[in-house]
Design a protein around this motif. Sequence first.
Motif, PDB file in Angstrom:
ATOM      1  N   UNK A 127       0.833  -1.209   0.000  1.00 13.93           N
ATOM      2  CA  UNK A 127       0.000   0.000   0.000  1.00 13.93           C
ATOM      3  C   UNK A 127       0.867   1.258   0.000  1.00 13.93           C
ATOM      4  N   UNK A 128       2.044   1.180   0.606  1.00 10.08           N
ATOM      5  CA  UNK A 128       2.952   2.334   0.583  1.00 10.08           C
ATOM      6  C   UNK A 128       3.358   2.630  -0.853  1.00 10.08           C
ATOM      7  N   UNK A 129       3.657   1.589  -1.603  1.00 10.87           N
ATOM      8  CA  UNK A 129       4.043   1.765  -3.004  1.00 10.87           C
ATOM      9  C   UNK A 129       2.911   2.421  -3.798  1.00 10.87           C
ATOM     10  N   UNK A 130       1.697   1.978  -3.571  1.00 11.61           N
ATOM     11  CA  UNK A 130       0.550   2.560  -4.284  1.00 11.61           C
ATOM     12  C   UNK A 130       0.369   4.018  -3.886  1.00 11.61           C
ATOM     13  N   UNK A 131       0.552   4.334  -2.621  1.00 11.84           N
ATOM     14  CA  UNK A 131       0.427   5.727  -2.178  1.00 11.84           C
ATOM     15  C   UNK A 131       1.503   6.606  -2.818  1.00 11.84           C
ATOM     16  N   UNK A 132       2.715   6.079  -2.903  1.00 11.19           N
ATOM     17  CA  UNK A 132       3.807   6.837  -3.532  1.00 11.19           C
ATOM     18  C   UNK A 132       3.521   7.016  -5.028  1.00 11.19           C
ATOM     19  N   UNK A 133       3.056   5.955  -5.668  1.00  7.84           N
ATOM     20  CA  UNK A 133       2.715   6.059  -7.090  1.00  7.84           C
ATOM     21  C   UNK A 133       1.562   7.035  -7.317  1.00  7.84           C
ATOM     22  N   UNK A 134       0.589   7.029  -6.424  1.00  4.13           N
ATOM     23  CA  UNK A 134      -0.534   7.972  -6.536  1.00  4.13           C
ATOM     24  C   UNK A 134      -0.054   9.409  -6.404  1.00  4.13           C
ATOM     25  N   UNK A 135       0.861   9.631  -5.466  1.00  2.00           N
ATOM     26  CA  UNK A 135       1.394  10.980  -5.286  1.00  2.00           C
ATOM     27  C   UNK A 135       2.177  11.410  -6.521  1.00  2.00           C
ATOM     28  N   UNK A 136       2.971  10.489  -7.073  1.00  2.00           N
ATOM     29  CA  UNK A 136       3.716  10.794  -8.296  1.00  2.00           C
ATOM     30  C   UNK A 136       2.792  11.090  -9.462  1.00  2.00           C
ATOM     31  N   UNK A 137       1.710  10.303  -9.559  1.00  2.00           N
ATOM     32  CA  UNK A 137       0.731  10.537 -10.632  1.00  2.00           C
ATOM     33  C   UNK A 137       0.060  11.894 -10.459  1.00  2.00           C
ATOM     34  N   UNK A 138      -0.249  12.258  -9.221  1.00  2.22           N
ATOM     35  CA  UNK A 138      -0.878  13.557  -8.960  1.00  2.22           C
ATOM     36  C   UNK A 138       0.062  14.700  -9.347  1.00  2.22           C
ATOM     37  N   UNK A 139       1.331  14.560  -9.003  1.00  2.00           N
ATOM     38  CA  UNK A 139       2.303  15.608  -9.357  1.00  2.00           C
ATOM     39  C   UNK A 139       2.468  15.728 -10.861  1.00  2.00           C
ATOM     40  N   UNK A 140       2.572  14.589 -11.532  1.00  2.00           N
ATOM     41  CA  UNK A 140       2.724  14.608 -12.989  1.00  2.00           C
ATOM     42  C   UNK A 140       1.490  15.191 -13.665  1.00  2.00           C
ATOM     43  N   UNK A 141       0.314  14.772 -13.199  1.00  2.00           N
ATOM     44  CA  UNK A 141      -0.931  15.295 -13.774  1.00  2.00           C
ATOM     45  C   UNK A 141      -1.059  16.789 -13.497  1.00  2.00           C
ATOM     46  N   UNK A 142      -0.670  17.207 -12.307  1.00  2.00           N
ATOM     47  CA  UNK A 142      -0.723  18.632 -11.969  1.00  2.00           C
ATOM     48  C   UNK A 142       0.166  19.466 -12.866  1.00  2.00           C
ATOM     49  N   UNK A 143       1.371  18.971 -13.125  1.00  2.00           N
ATOM     50  CA  UNK A 143       2.290  19.693 -14.007  1.00  2.00           C
ATOM     51  C   UNK A 143       1.748  19.761 -15.428  1.00  2.00           C
ATOM     52  N   UNK A 144       1.179  18.640 -15.895  1.00  2.00           N
ATOM     53  CA  UNK A 144       0.633  18.612 -17.255  1.00  2.00           C
ATOM     54  C   UNK A 144      -0.562  19.550 -17.388  1.00  2.00           C
ATOM     55  N   UNK A 145      -1.439  19.542 -16.392  1.00  2.00           N
ATOM     56  CA  UNK A 145      -2.621  20.408 -16.451  1.00  2.00           C
ATOM     57  C   UNK A 145      -2.212  21.874 -16.352  1.00  2.00           C
ATOM     58  N   UNK A 146      -1.221  22.161 -15.523  1.00  2.00           N
ATOM     59  CA  UNK A 146      -0.748  23.543 -15.398  1.00  2.00           C
ATOM     60  C   UNK A 146      -0.213  24.046 -16.744  1.00  2.00           C
ATOM     61  N   UNK A 147       0.568  23.202 -17.429  1.00  2.00           N
ATOM     62  CA  UNK A 147       1.076  23.577 -18.755  1.00  2.00           C
ATOM     63  C   UNK A 147      -0.075  23.805 -19.730  1.00  2.00           C
ATOM     64  N   UNK A 148      -1.074  22.932 -19.674  1.00  2.00           N
ATOM     65  CA  UNK A 148      -2.230  23.064 -20.563  1.00  2.00           C
ATOM     66  C   UNK A 148      -3.009  24.340 -20.256  1.00  2.00           C
ATOM     67  N   UNK A 149      -3.190  24.646 -18.962  1.00  2.00           N
ATOM     68  CA  UNK A 149      -3.887  25.885 -18.588  1.00  2.00           C
ATOM     69  C   UNK A 149      -3.125  27.112 -19.101  1.00  2.00           C
ATOM     70  N   UNK A 150      -1.820  27.088 -18.935  1.00  2.00           N
ATOM     71  CA  UNK A 150      -1.008  28.218 -19.399  1.00  2.00           C
ATOM     72  C   UNK A 150      -1.093  28.368 -20.911  1.00  2.00           C
ATOM     73  N   UNK A 151      -1.015  27.244 -21.630  1.00  2.00           N
ATOM     74  CA  UNK A 151      -1.104  27.301 -23.100  1.00  2.00           C
ATOM     75  C   UNK A 151      -2.490  27.775 -23.526  1.00  2.00           C
TER      76      UNK A 151
END
Length: 86
Positions: free
Chosen positions: A2-26
């Motif tokens: 479950x720790x691995x899944x939580x870490x992967x979820x956090x990584x996915x959230x960060x990656x998605x956040x960065x991608x959405x931020x770039x899309x919002x800016x564009x």
Amino acid sequence: MTILIKVLSMGAALAAGAAVRKALEAGWRKGAGTEPPKDAGNLKNPLPGVIAFALATAVSGAVIQVVTKRLGRKAILRLERGAADG
């Protein structure tokens, strides 16, 4: 596990956040024809634009957080069910 899944979820959230931020800016550049107002303290940026960009950023961040938490929780439940079955 479950720790691995939580870490992967956090990584996915960060990656998605960065991608959405770039899309919002564009999208802002294309729609408004100006740079997005990232600095709320800069008085050259009009207040309605600053508020609109802040709201769009906050809403997208909240949606990403909810979706990644729910997907992570579903993955944990699936693993727990699999461990109980096997």
